[in-house]
Design a protein around this motif. Sequence first.
Motif, PDB file in Angstrom:
ATOM      1  N   GLU A  20      10.048  -0.474  74.019  1.00 14.93           N
ATOM      2  CA  GLU A  20       8.718  -0.910  74.437  1.00 14.93           C
ATOM      3  C   GLU A  20       7.975  -1.571  73.280  1.00 14.93           C
ATOM      4  OE1 GLU A  20       4.585   0.855  76.396  1.00 14.93           O
ATOM      5  OE2 GLU A  20       6.218   2.208  75.858  1.00 14.93           O
ATOM      6  N   ALA A  21       8.083  -0.978  72.084  1.00 16.27           N
ATOM      7  CA  ALA A  21       7.395  -1.537  70.926  1.00 16.27           C
ATOM      8  C   ALA A  21       7.915  -2.939  70.589  1.00 16.27           C
ATOM      9  CB  ALA A  21       7.561  -0.609  69.726  1.00 16.27           C
ATOM     10  N   ILE A  22       9.216  -3.159  70.790  1.00 19.24           N
ATOM     11  CA  ILE A  22       9.817  -4.469  70.502  1.00 19.24           C
ATOM     12  C   ILE A  22       9.432  -5.486  71.574  1.00 19.24           C
ATOM     13  CG2 ILE A  22      12.003  -5.719  70.296  1.00 19.24           C
ATOM     14  CD1 ILE A  22      13.196  -3.168  69.050  1.00 19.24           C
ATOM     15  N   VAL A  23       9.547  -5.090  72.847  1.00 21.27           N
ATOM     16  CA  VAL A  23       9.266  -6.011  73.953  1.00 21.27           C
ATOM     17  C   VAL A  23       7.801  -6.423  73.990  1.00 21.27           C
ATOM     18  CG1 VAL A  23       9.222  -6.239  76.465  1.00 21.27           C
ATOM     19  CG2 VAL A  23      11.205  -5.209  75.351  1.00 21.27           C
ATOM     20  N   THR A  24       6.903  -5.480  73.690  1.00 23.70           N
ATOM     21  CA  THR A  24       5.469  -5.787  73.737  1.00 23.70           C
ATOM     22  C   THR A  24       4.972  -6.483  72.481  1.00 23.70           C
ATOM     23  OG1 THR A  24       4.916  -3.580  72.869  1.00 23.70           O
ATOM     24  CG2 THR A  24       4.978  -3.855  75.287  1.00 23.70           C
ATOM     25  N   GLY A  25       5.827  -6.613  71.481  1.00 26.05           N
ATOM     26  CA  GLY A  25       5.443  -7.324  70.275  1.00 26.05           C
ATOM     27  C   GLY A  25       4.821  -6.472  69.190  1.00 26.05           C
ATOM     28  N   LYS A  26       4.724  -5.164  69.420  1.00 26.36           N
ATOM     29  CA  LYS A  26       4.210  -4.287  68.356  1.00 26.36           C
ATOM     30  C   LYS A  26       5.166  -4.299  67.157  1.00 26.36           C
ATOM     31  CE  LYS A  26       1.854  -1.166  71.588  1.00 26.36           C
ATOM     32  NZ  LYS A  26       1.863   0.193  72.187  1.00 26.36           N
ATOM     33  N   LEU A  27       6.449  -4.419  67.479  1.00 25.00           N
ATOM     34  CA  LEU A  27       7.461  -4.634  66.451  1.00 25.00           C
ATOM     35  C   LEU A  27       8.028  -6.031  66.651  1.00 25.00           C
ATOM     36  CD1 LEU A  27       9.392  -1.227  66.469  1.00 25.00           C
ATOM     37  CD2 LEU A  27       8.000  -2.131  64.600  1.00 25.00           C
ATOM     38  N   LYS A  28       8.043  -6.836  65.613  1.00 25.81           N
ATOM     39  CA  LYS A  28       8.483  -8.224  65.726  1.00 25.81           C
ATOM     40  C   LYS A  28       9.821  -8.417  65.027  1.00 25.81           C
ATOM     41  CE  LYS A  28       3.662  -9.727  65.768  1.00 25.81           C
ATOM     42  NZ  LYS A  28       3.625  -9.706  67.222  1.00 25.81           N
ATOM     43  N   THR A  29      10.477  -9.508  65.368  1.00 21.91           N
ATOM     44  CA  THR A  29      11.755  -9.826  64.751  1.00 21.91           C
ATOM     45  C   THR A  29      11.613  -9.860  63.229  1.00 21.91           C
ATOM     46  OG1 THR A  29      12.394 -11.156  66.667  1.00 21.91           O
ATOM     47  CG2 THR A  29      13.610 -11.531  64.624  1.00 21.91           C
ATOM     48  N   GLY A  30      12.480  -9.129  62.548  1.00 20.54           N
ATOM     49  CA  GLY A  30      12.440  -9.070  61.090  1.00 20.54           C
ATOM     50  C   GLY A  30      11.711  -7.851  60.554  1.00 20.54           C
ATOM     51  N   ASP A  31      10.910  -7.201  61.401  1.00 14.12           N
ATOM     52  CA  ASP A  31      10.236  -5.973  60.965  1.00 14.12           C
ATOM     53  C   ASP A  31      11.265  -4.874  60.713  1.00 14.12           C
ATOM     54  OD1 ASP A  31       7.793  -7.167  61.219  1.00 14.12           O
ATOM     55  OD2 ASP A  31       7.189  -6.097  63.034  1.00 14.12           O
ATOM     56  N   GLN A  32      10.954  -4.013  59.775  1.00 16.49           N
ATOM     57  CA  GLN A  32      11.816  -2.871  59.509  1.00 16.49           C
ATOM     58  C   GLN A  32      11.185  -1.627  60.103  1.00 16.49           C
ATOM     59  OE1 GLN A  32      13.635  -2.869  55.737  1.00 16.49           O
ATOM     60  NE2 GLN A  32      14.231  -0.719  55.765  1.00 16.49           N
ATOM     61  N   LEU A  33      12.007  -0.845  60.812  1.00 15.79           N
ATOM     62  CA  LEU A  33      11.510   0.412  61.360  1.00 15.79           C
ATOM     63  C   LEU A  33      11.157   1.355  60.216  1.00 15.79           C
ATOM     64  CD1 LEU A  33      13.982   1.172  64.307  1.00 15.79           C
ATOM     65  CD2 LEU A  33      11.706   0.183  64.441  1.00 15.79           C
ATOM     66  N   PRO A  34      10.253   2.296  60.459  1.00 20.74           N
ATOM     67  CA  PRO A  34       9.942   3.292  59.434  1.00 20.74           C
ATOM     68  C   PRO A  34      11.204   4.021  58.978  1.00 20.74           C
ATOM     69  CG  PRO A  34       8.347   3.398  61.211  1.00 20.74           C
ATOM     70  CD  PRO A  34       9.427   2.460  61.665  1.00 20.74           C
ATOM     71  N   ALA A  35      11.132   4.614  57.810  1.00 16.84           N
ATOM     72  CA  ALA A  35      12.280   5.354  57.264  1.00 16.84           C
ATOM     73  C   ALA A  35      12.702   6.463  58.214  1.00 16.84           C
ATOM     74  CB  ALA A  35      11.920   5.932  55.899  1.00 16.84           C
TER      75      ALA A  35
END
Length: 237
Positions: A20-35
């Motif tokens: 959901e975070a990726i599809v809605t744009g909260k996470l964008k291409t190239g972003d790194q997930l938290p540790a």
Amino acid sequence: MFRQAKQSRVYQDVVEQIQEAIVTGKLKTGDQLPAERDLKERFQVSRGTLREALRVLEQQGLIEIRTGVTGGSVVKGVGTEQVSASLGLLIRYKKVSLQNLAEFRIGLEGDIAALAARRAEAEDVDGLKILLSTAADYLAKGPEYWDSFISTDEKIHLRLAELTRNPLFISVLESLSTNIHTYYESFLPKEEALMRENHQDMVQLIAAIEAKDSEEARRIAREHVRRFSSYMEKQTA
């Protein structure tokens, strides 16, 4: 961004939240997930559960898991390549019957031809005619050039998809064009008469596209797929 995972289906809930975070744009291409440690705390899950969820996301093509000092989970984003890859596997390994494939292609390629007729510019038609001329050259050389002829025909189908300017049609046809050759090699007779019939269909189809006759282009494309699918089905009878 994330909440504690539902304990009834822990890893799947983690997957869905990140999706959901990726599809809605909260996470964008190239972003790194938290540790990993941070994600475990946010989701309140075990290390094993988190890694299972991340593996699923990687298999879906949504993230890339990198190792090493600068490693971590990097967002790849959502694109048509995921759909294309899955379809390609089904076709390449013949997990779709000839009948199912024909039903799918008749509607799909008919719509593509109709849209191409509406949207093609003069230079687009010129490009199609160049491919058509290449196919004619292979046809003149006879059945021993069947493979090259069919490959050129596949390029024509893909070019029609590109003329729709629709990334979904393009992605699906790219997958078809790349993988359907295995069906042709197994089931389509390598006969000069069929090569000529195929070429004539393409001549008529490109003429309809040049005339911007979308319904005639649709009819020709649908009939072409229907007829050649029936030739392949006869080989399995």
